[in-house]
Design a protein around this motif. Structure first.
Motif, short mmCIF file in Angstrom:
data_model
loop_
_atom_site.label_atom_id
_atom_site.label_comp_id
_atom_site.label_asym_id
_atom_site.label_seq_id
_atom_site.Cartn_x
_atom_site.Cartn_y
_atom_site.Cartn_z
N ILE A 78 -5.93 -3.50 -1.35
CA ILE A 78 -4.96 -4.57 -1.09
C ILE A 78 -5.72 -5.73 -0.46
O ILE A 78 -6.47 -5.54 0.50
N ARG A 111 0.83 -1.21 0.00
CA ARG A 111 0.00 0.00 0.00
C ARG A 111 0.86 1.26 0.00
O ARG A 111 0.65 2.17 -0.80
N ASN A 157 -7.29 -2.07 4.29
CA ASN A 157 -8.10 -1.15 3.51
C ASN A 157 -8.87 -0.14 4.36
O ASN A 157 -9.68 0.61 3.85
#
Length: 165
Positions: A120, A105, A138
């Motif tokens: 992700i 990320r 997330n």
């Protein structure tokens, strides 16, 4: 890197040949907005200056060498400005899955234009707590809190630092 290895003897795969991403770009004007197709973004995201060379937190190998990430694990929708990366931990009980996802990320946040929404995910059936790890990776507040922790940032930066092999 980390003491007390979870996966002491990971399988190490051969890495793919490096391709020059610039050869796929049709526009030389850096300020223009050029549509990015699936192949170009995959090549770009998986290229040396993006996620393919992120180092594993436990081993001196890249995520590509451990098959945690592959070109096929990257999905791109340029029209909706979305990138989804699905990674596969080397073992079902990998305690580093969250760190690996955080590294992916952070690398994408630093590398892609800000218009992209990054998603992700842990590959289905590959981790004991895949849903929890995916949710955590997330969640904007959790990611922001993680990036305020100097120890985590140091570990992420170490995984993202280039290796000169």
């Amino acid at each position: 890197m980390v003491s007390g290895l979870i996966n002491e003897n990971p399988i190490v795969y051969e890495i793919k040949e490096r391709r020059d991403v610039r050869a796929y770009s049709s526009n030389t004007d850096e300020l223009s907005v050029d549509a990015i197709d699936q192949l170009e973004v995959k090549l770009n995201i998986c290229s040396a200056h993006h996620i393919r060379d992120i180092k594993d937190p436990e081993h001196p190998y890249s995520l590509e060498q451990l098959k945690v990430l592959t070109e096929d694990s990257v999905e791109v929708d340029d029209t909706k400005s979305r990138v989804r990366v699905t990674f596969t931990p080397t073992v079902e009980h990998c305690s580093m899955a969250t760190i690996i996802g955080l590294c992916v990320r952070v690398k994408l946040m630093r590398s892609l234009p800000s218009r992209y929404k990054i998603d992700i995910r842990v590959a289905p059936g590959t981790h004991a707590t895949e849903a929890a790890v995916t949710k955590q990776l997330n969640d904007k507040e959790r990611v922001a809190a993680a990036l305020e922790n100097p120890n985590l940032v140091e570990m992420v930066d170490e995984c993202l630092s280039p290796s000169f092999e």
